[in-house]
Structure formats: C-alpha cells, structure tokens
Design a protein around this motif. Structure first.
Motif, PDB file in Angstrom:
ATOM      1  N   ALA A 150       0.761  -1.222  -0.063  1.00  0.00           N
ATOM      2  CA  ALA A 150      -0.045  -0.016  -0.120  1.00  0.00           C
ATOM      3  C   ALA A 150       0.903   1.182  -0.258  1.00  0.00           C
ATOM      4  CB  ALA A 150      -0.829  -0.031   1.206  1.00  0.00           C
ATOM      5  N   THR A 151       1.906   1.248   0.679  1.00  0.00           N
ATOM      6  CA  THR A 151       2.959   2.374   0.741  1.00  0.00           C
ATOM      7  C   THR A 151       3.587   2.556  -0.746  1.00  0.00           C
ATOM      8  OG1 THR A 151       3.495   1.465   2.936  1.00  0.00           O
ATOM      9  CG2 THR A 151       4.914   3.264   1.861  1.00  0.00           C
ATOM     10  N   TYR A 152       3.952   1.478  -1.264  1.00  0.00           N
ATOM     11  CA  TYR A 152       4.544   1.660  -2.637  1.00  0.00           C
ATOM     12  C   TYR A 152       3.575   2.020  -3.609  1.00  0.00           C
ATOM     13  CZ  TYR A 152       6.286  -0.408  -7.002  1.00  0.00           C
ATOM     14  OH  TYR A 152       6.593  -0.825  -8.430  1.00  0.00           O
ATOM     15  N   TYR A 156       4.059   5.856  -5.293  1.00  0.00           N
ATOM     16  CA  TYR A 156       4.191   5.849  -6.645  1.00  0.00           C
ATOM     17  C   TYR A 156       3.356   6.531  -7.219  1.00  0.00           C
ATOM     18  CZ  TYR A 156       6.551   3.180 -10.563  1.00  0.00           C
ATOM     19  OH  TYR A 156       7.422   2.978 -11.575  1.00  0.00           O
ATOM     20  N   ASP A 157       1.973   6.324  -7.015  1.00  0.00           N
ATOM     21  CA  ASP A 157       1.013   7.332  -7.492  1.00  0.00           C
ATOM     22  C   ASP A 157       1.202   8.816  -7.259  1.00  0.00           C
ATOM     23  OD1 ASP A 157      -2.129   7.411  -8.751  1.00  0.00           O
ATOM     24  OD2 ASP A 157      -2.339   8.487  -6.827  1.00  0.00           O
ATOM     25  N   ALA A 158       1.485   9.241  -5.897  1.00  0.00           N
ATOM     26  CA  ALA A 158       2.037  10.523  -5.738  1.00  0.00           C
ATOM     27  C   ALA A 158       3.034  11.183  -6.467  1.00  0.00           C
ATOM     28  CB  ALA A 158       2.405  10.749  -4.246  1.00  0.00           C
ATOM     29  N   LEU A 159       4.131  10.102  -6.781  1.00  0.00           N
ATOM     30  CA  LEU A 159       5.136  10.779  -7.633  1.00  0.00           C
ATOM     31  C   LEU A 159       4.637  11.033  -8.957  1.00  0.00           C
ATOM     32  CD1 LEU A 159       8.270  10.557  -7.257  1.00  0.00           C
ATOM     33  CD2 LEU A 159       8.330   8.622  -8.569  1.00  0.00           C
ATOM     34  N   ALA A 200       2.142  -1.650  -9.700  1.00  0.00           N
ATOM     35  CA  ALA A 200       2.616  -0.614 -10.557  1.00  0.00           C
ATOM     36  C   ALA A 200       2.169  -0.610 -11.758  1.00  0.00           C
ATOM     37  CB  ALA A 200       4.278  -1.436 -10.950  1.00  0.00           C
ATOM     38  N   ARG A 201       1.188  -1.588 -12.213  1.00  0.00           N
ATOM     39  CA  ARG A 201       0.533  -1.678 -13.471  1.00  0.00           C
ATOM     40  C   ARG A 201      -0.579  -0.890 -13.253  1.00  0.00           C
ATOM     41  NH1 ARG A 201      -0.004  -4.121 -18.618  1.00  0.00           N
ATOM     42  NH2 ARG A 201      -1.914  -3.021 -19.321  1.00  0.00           N
TER      43      ARG A 201
END
Lengths: 255, 255
Positions: A150-152, A156-159, A200-201
């Motif tokens: 969930a952190t990932y 990643y979404d925020a980045l 990631a997908r």
C-alpha cells in the motif's frame, strides 16, 4: 508476400498487454489528453530529452562525476538503460536525442521522491522511464524498511501525480518490477511480489503510462536459459538479461 | 498524433542502405524471385528454422555437446547470435521458431565451405544468417593464410550459389564484417578491410540477401563510448557490442 504471413516482434508484447487485465489498453484508448500515443505507436519524438530513473538495475555502475553528460556511456552505466540508450542513439541519429540516467542503487519510491526535483523535474524530460519496486519489498523483508504494498502504491501514485503537474506533456514509461526465481529470491517472495507488480501496473494505467512487461518477458525467457543466466541473484540482470530488457523496452517505446 | 512526427528505429538502417551505393535497394526491387521480401518487410515466418553461421564472433563459446539442441542458450553461445535468438524466441512465442548456431572460431569462408553440407545444408534453414570475413584478412596479415580479397569474394559467392542451389527458398541474411579501431586493429588494416566489406556487400546484393550494416552501426556507436567499450581487441564484441548487434540484426530481420 502476404502481410498476414509476416509476424511482428510485438506478438509477445501485444499478447502481454491483452492478457494483463485490459486496463492498459482501455487507459490508452484516449491518449491525446496527456500526449501519450496509443499502443503500438512510437513514443519517441525528434529532439527528445529521455530520462531513465530507478534503482540499482537502472544505475548499473554509472559515473556520478559525468552524470550531467547526455549520451555518454560512462554516465549511462552498463545495464539495460545503457543498452536501450545505445539502441536509441545509434538507431535514430537524425532525432538528436539527449539521454540521461539517474538510477541510484538501493532506491525505493520514497527515495526517488526525495530527489525528484533535481533528478527528474529540473531535467525536464520529454520521455521518462521508471523502474522501481524490488527494494520496496526486499528491504521490508530483510527488516531495513517498514513499507507495504500500500505504501508502494501510494508513494508511486503521488510521484506520478507530482510529475504530471510539473511536466504536463511528459510521456511516461513504467517498467514492470521483476524477479527471477534464483539467488536471493525464494518462495517467501510470493504472492506478495505479484501484488507489487499489480500495483505498478495499476499506477501506470492510472497515469496513462506505456507499460514494459519485464516480468512477463523473463517468465518467457526461462524456457531458453535457466533463471541464473538472466540474473544470477534473481534481481540484478546479467548482460544477457539487460540486452533482452533493452530489446523489449525499445519495442514498447519505439514500436 | 501525426505519423510524420513518429520517427522509426529504421531511420539509421534506411539511411545506411540508401547511402551504400543503392545496390541493395536495387537488388531488392524484385524480391519475389528468390523468396526474399523487399527492404522493410519482416523476413521471419511461423515455424522457421533459423541458423547463425560464422566465426568466433558468432561462436561466442557455444557448447559443442549441445549443438543439436535448438533454442538452448548453451548451444547458442554468449554473443550477438544468442542475444538475437533470445529476442526472436521471447518476442515471437507463437511462431515456434527453431534457432541454431554453427559459428566456429577462426573460420574463414573456405572453412565454412568445408563443413557446409553438415553444418548448413542438412539443417535445412529457412532463414540463414552469415557473418564471415575478419579472419580472411587477419590470417593473411599475420601470415597464416594466403587468401586475398579476391579469394574471399570468389569463395563467398560460390558458397551462396551452392546454398541457393540446395535450398532455393532460403532467406539469406549477410552481416557486414566490422572492426573497431583499437586492440589488434591498426592503420595497416585500411583501406584493405574496406575492400572486404565491399566484397561482402556485393555478394549479398548478387544473392538477394538482406544486409545487416554492422560496420556502419559501430561507426555510429563510437560517438557514445570508445571503441574498446564495444570490442576490446577491436574484433570480438563486448556484451554491449553484442547487444547492439542483436538490436540491429532484429531490426533488419523482423522490421
């Protein structure tokens, strides 16, 4: 000569996209809004500034001293990013591309975020390729980090949201995190690692990024050579692994 | 998205063909006679038997014991032939290709001819790729052989005539002999080496073979890394050199 007798190198890639939930294709169906061409169309444009970002797999021993130099092997390292860059540069001399690498060994998504202003946004890439994720799970498994999938996904979404805000026209390429079942990779990685890949997908689809199916590629590759041939420790690709990654990356990006 | 904004990875290859005297394009203008598609069309067909032939650059440490096995890394070596084979196999699972390597270190054209019956004709390739020539000049320069460029041209022409007679529908790929200006390669190689390259090109055109411009590729590549990076001794490619060769080979053959 009949066209239907001419198979395409994209057979495999097309199949991968088509069987990966269809989200990528659906997301790409209205590509114009963010400047991302649809599947099958080349992402590359003349004069593009191309940036590779990620962890050790992207870093691959690149020179920090020469990092500011575009298109120089020493600055691009010795991995898939360099092999792909070489293919881009040698294959497209008229396009006058500028290619950089800013991968750093050991990085997780939050560490990309910590250095994103200087190591991505200020470089103003037209085409940005990211491969990140294996340390996000690995460092949690070995007790160095307490992030979860969930952190990932959140980081990643925020980045990518931040990237799109700063560079609205950037063309995004998200590479699938991958492992080979050998070396440091044992059964304890699964199915958790698959959830990181799926995250990631999902992030790639949400941000209309082109997807590079590295795990699917390596899953196919082990029919021809053992996992150790492609990545001795299961994580860091050999030259053969990097060469295959570069071919797949080039097919997705320039195909 | 406009098509004219989408550059092709074939920019470079197309330019190479166009500037190489035009013979290749002219020869390919009536390709149907020998089953060779014209420039830009993929040479690959479903079910193809693919054979790589040549010297040490093709051999690259392949296993003799496992030589009969199609599609196995050990049998395909560790060079451009294996990197290209991996791209073919992983990129085209539906095509059910069978790929072999029969390169042997130190070979010149007449040595290919000596073993052509068992190491080529009996394998009945649908697609045959040959890279030969550097030893034909090198072994003459160091006194081990007395062949000239005329010997090379005559032997190569005879080999392909014999191949076409036995395998009328074979699709031929001729790879340009190349050297990098470092290691064993000094000024004494030129312009003689250029005459060997021209002879290979002439033979390729005469036999309607697809041409893989490796020398042009390496000439472009040294803008991004020194010659030693691509081939330390000027003859045998590094992993980076082999990866770039495989990309170019795949572009020419499957493009």
């Amino acid at each position: 000569m009949r066209d239907d007798q001419t198979p395409s190198r994209r057979d495999f890639l097309g199949a991968s996209l088509a069987t990966a939930g269809g989200l990528g294709l659906a997301a790409c169906a209205s590509p114009a809004a963010q400047g991302s061409p649809g599947p099958g169309a080349g992402l590359l444009r003349a004069g593009d500034r191309v940036l590779f970002q990620g962890d050790s797999i992207t870093d691959a021993g690149r020179s920090r001293e020469r990092a500011a130099e575009a298109n120089a092997q020493a600055a691009l390292g010795g991995g898939y990013a360099w092999f792909a860059a070489a293919g881009l540069l040698v294959g497209h001399p008229a396009e006058q591309l500028q290619v950089w690498n800013r991968g750093i060994s050991g990085n997780k998504v939050f560490q990309l975020a910590d250095r994103w202003q200087q190591d991505c946004l200020e470089l103003k890439p037209d085409l940005l390729s990211i491969l990140i994720g294996v340390n996000d799970i690995w460092h949690t498994k070995n007790g160095k980090y307490d992030g979860t999938v969930a952190t990932y996904a959140r980081d990643y979404d925020a980045l990518l949201t931040r990237t799109r805000a700063a560079l609205p026209d950037v063309r995004l390429v998200i590479c699938e995190p991958f492992v080979l079942r050998c070396g440091a990779i044992d059964d304890s990685w699964f199915p958790e690692f698959d959830h990181y890949r799926a995250a990631a997908r999902d992030v790639a689809d949400r941000h209309r990024a082109r997807w590079v199916p590295f795990q699917a590629m390596f899953d196919a590759a082990i029919a021809y050579a053992p996992p150790e041939h492609w990545a001795k420790d299961g994580v860091h690709p050999s030259a053969a692994g990097a060469a295959l990654m570069a071919q797949t990356w080039l097919d997705v990006v320039t195909g």
